[in-house]
Scaffold this motif. Structure first.
Motif, mmCIF file in Angstrom:
data_model
loop_
_atom_site.group_PDB
_atom_site.id
_atom_site.type_symbol
_atom_site.label_atom_id
_atom_site.label_comp_id
_atom_site.label_asym_id
_atom_site.label_seq_id
_atom_site.Cartn_x
_atom_site.Cartn_y
_atom_site.Cartn_z
ATOM 1 N N TYR A 53 0.834 -1.207 0.000
ATOM 2 C CA TYR A 53 0.000 0.000 0.000
ATOM 3 C C TYR A 53 0.869 1.258 0.000
ATOM 4 O O TYR A 53 0.595 2.209 -0.734
ATOM 5 C CB TYR A 53 -0.904 -0.018 1.227
ATOM 6 N N SER A 54 1.913 1.258 0.830
ATOM 7 C CA SER A 54 2.771 2.438 0.915
ATOM 8 C C SER A 54 3.506 2.699 -0.392
ATOM 9 O O SER A 54 3.825 3.838 -0.714
ATOM 10 C CB SER A 54 3.780 2.273 2.060
ATOM 11 N N LYS A 55 3.759 1.639 -1.164
ATOM 12 C CA LYS A 55 4.440 1.784 -2.449
ATOM 13 C C LYS A 55 3.460 1.884 -3.616
ATOM 14 O O LYS A 55 3.880 1.979 -4.766
ATOM 15 C CB LYS A 55 5.376 0.589 -2.674
ATOM 16 N N MET A 56 2.155 1.843 -3.302
ATOM 17 C CA MET A 56 1.093 1.915 -4.314
ATOM 18 C C MET A 56 1.268 0.832 -5.373
ATOM 19 O O MET A 56 1.178 1.081 -6.573
ATOM 20 C CB MET A 56 1.051 3.310 -4.952
ATOM 21 N N GLU A 57 1.519 -0.386 -4.901
ATOM 22 C CA GLU A 57 1.717 -1.527 -5.792
ATOM 23 C C GLU A 57 0.562 -2.513 -5.673
ATOM 24 O O GLU A 57 -0.037 -2.682 -4.613
ATOM 25 C CB GLU A 57 3.021 -2.254 -5.453
ATOM 26 N N LEU A 58 0.263 -3.184 -6.787
ATOM 27 C CA LEU A 58 -0.695 -4.277 -6.780
ATOM 28 C C LEU A 58 -0.012 -5.527 -6.231
ATOM 29 O O LEU A 58 1.201 -5.592 -6.125
ATOM 30 C CB LEU A 58 -1.205 -4.546 -8.191
ATOM 31 N N THR A 59 -0.815 -6.534 -5.918
ATOM 32 C CA THR A 59 -0.250 -7.805 -5.492
ATOM 33 C C THR A 59 -1.116 -8.922 -6.043
ATOM 34 O O THR A 59 -2.224 -8.700 -6.531
ATOM 35 C CB THR A 59 -0.143 -7.908 -3.959
ATOM 36 N N THR A 60 -0.604 -10.140 -5.976
ATOM 37 C CA THR A 60 -1.321 -11.304 -6.477
ATOM 38 C C THR A 60 -1.407 -12.371 -5.400
ATOM 39 O O THR A 60 -0.654 -12.352 -4.421
ATOM 40 C CB THR A 60 -0.612 -11.898 -7.707
ATOM 41 N N LYS A 61 -2.299 -13.313 -5.607
ATOM 42 C CA LYS A 61 -2.418 -14.431 -4.676
ATOM 43 C C LYS A 61 -1.129 -15.238 -4.649
ATOM 44 O O LYS A 61 -0.668 -15.658 -3.576
ATOM 45 C CB LYS A 61 -3.593 -15.321 -5.080
ATOM 46 N N VAL A 62 -0.531 -15.435 -5.809
ATOM 47 C CA VAL A 62 0.723 -16.199 -5.880
ATOM 48 C C VAL A 62 1.813 -15.513 -5.074
ATOM 49 O O VAL A 62 2.572 -16.152 -4.329
ATOM 50 C CB VAL A 62 1.163 -16.376 -7.351
ATOM 51 N N GLU A 63 1.888 -14.186 -5.207
ATOM 52 C CA GLU A 63 2.895 -13.424 -4.478
ATOM 53 C C GLU A 63 2.694 -13.554 -2.974
ATOM 54 O O GLU A 63 3.661 -13.721 -2.214
ATOM 55 C CB GLU A 63 2.831 -11.955 -4.896
ATOM 56 N N MET A 64 1.454 -13.494 -2.522
ATOM 57 C CA MET A 64 1.182 -13.632 -1.095
ATOM 58 C C MET A 64 1.447 -15.050 -0.611
ATOM 59 O O MET A 64 1.985 -15.265 0.479
ATOM 60 C CB MET A 64 -0.271 -13.232 -0.808
ATOM 61 N N LEU A 65 1.090 -16.033 -1.431
ATOM 62 C CA LEU A 65 1.295 -17.425 -1.045
ATOM 63 C C LEU A 65 2.768 -17.749 -0.854
ATOM 64 O O LEU A 65 3.163 -18.324 0.164
ATOM 65 C CB LEU A 65 0.690 -18.356 -2.100
ATOM 66 N N TYR A 66 3.584 -17.388 -1.827
ATOM 67 C CA TYR A 66 4.981 -17.776 -1.788
ATOM 68 C C TYR A 66 5.862 -16.781 -1.040
ATOM 69 O O TYR A 66 6.971 -17.120 -0.634
ATOM 70 C CB TYR A 66 5.499 -17.990 -3.215
#
Length: 263
Positions: A53-66
């Motif tokens: 959020y602080s970097k104003m970036e999107l994220t993905t489920k894969v990114e959160m999982l791994y």
């Protein structure tokens, strides 16, 4: 980040924060996970998403999982849900899935507020949630709230006048100076009050960026109720929507933001 415990009844705005740890009262999934391990993984995911959020970036489920929950993939739905609740309630951040097939998520401020005040450096903690709470109190109290009422509600959240707070810093300065200067709040003396008493109203930027209906929908979500279960507030919010439409400003419920048609 520590998790948060919330106790909020009706529209009383009494939310208790205990070291900002998210409540983990229920466990779902294939097999039980020790409560402390579950809390730790939720905290890690909250930290990860706050950084995004602080970097104003999107994220993905894969990114959160791994990146965070690699060893707890079967518990990811519960961990993600609890982390999302924590971000929404404690930090005023909504985690929205913008591309379901690709599991892509965007983090946006609740109520479409553009305020991005952070405590500390670029990896600091967002302070939007306190603004959301105060705007909600003002709406519920008839579009103006006395200083005494506001501080009483904040005290129930362990936010005290003159006491440094982990998330909000020095709250009086933040509320009566920073949010006023940003145009979100109006802080003025109650007419003819002697001794002087003060009250809060929505500022011009709050009127420009959000609506009473969005605030009511937020309150209803927090309290797990239908917006229509607050008939007085719902009628007022609906009337404000109709007046805005007559002025050429539309409200898009799916997005939750104000839009102005091109002329």
């Amino acid at each position: 980040m520590a998790s948060s415990q919330r106790s909020q009844s009706s529209l009383g705005f009494s939310r208790e924060h205990k070291e900002h740890r998210c409540t983990l009262q229920d466990q779902e999934g294939p097999k039980p996970l020790p409560l402390e391990a579950l809390r730790d993984k939720v905290d890690e995911l909250v930290d990860f998403l706050l950084l995004k959020y602080s970097k104003m970036e999107l994220t993905t489920k894969v990114e959160m999982l791994y990146g965070v929950t690699k060893d707890y993939q079967e518990h990811f739905p519960l961990i993600f849900r609890k982390a999302s609740e924590c971000l929404y309630l404690v930090f005023g951040i909504d985690v929205k899935e913008v591309d379901p097939p690709g599991n892509l998520y965007v983090l946006v401020p609740v109520l479409c507020l553009t305020y991005n005040g952070m405590l500390g450096n670029e990896q600091g903690i967002p302070k939007t949630s306190l603004l959301i709470i105060i705007l909600s109190i003002i709406f519920v109290k008839g579009n103006r709230a006395s200083e005494e009422v506001v501080w009483l509600a904040l005290n129930r959240m362990q936010v005290y006048d003159g006491r440094e707070h982990l998330v909000y810093g020095e709250p009086r300065k933040f509320i009566t100076e920073e949010l006023v200067e940003e145009g979100y709040l109006e802080y003025r003396q109650v007419p003819d009050s002697d001794p002087a008493r003060y009250e809060f109203l929505w500022g011009p930027r709050a009127h420009a960026e959000t609506t009473k209906m969005k605030v009511l929908e937020h309150l209803s979500k927090v309290n797990k109720r239908d917006p229509r279960s607050y008939p007085r507030l719902y009628e007022e919010a609906l009337r404000a929507e109709q007046e805005a439409a007559m002025d050429g400003v539309g409200y898009v419920p799916e997005i939750g933001c104000i839009w102005e048609p091109l002329h």
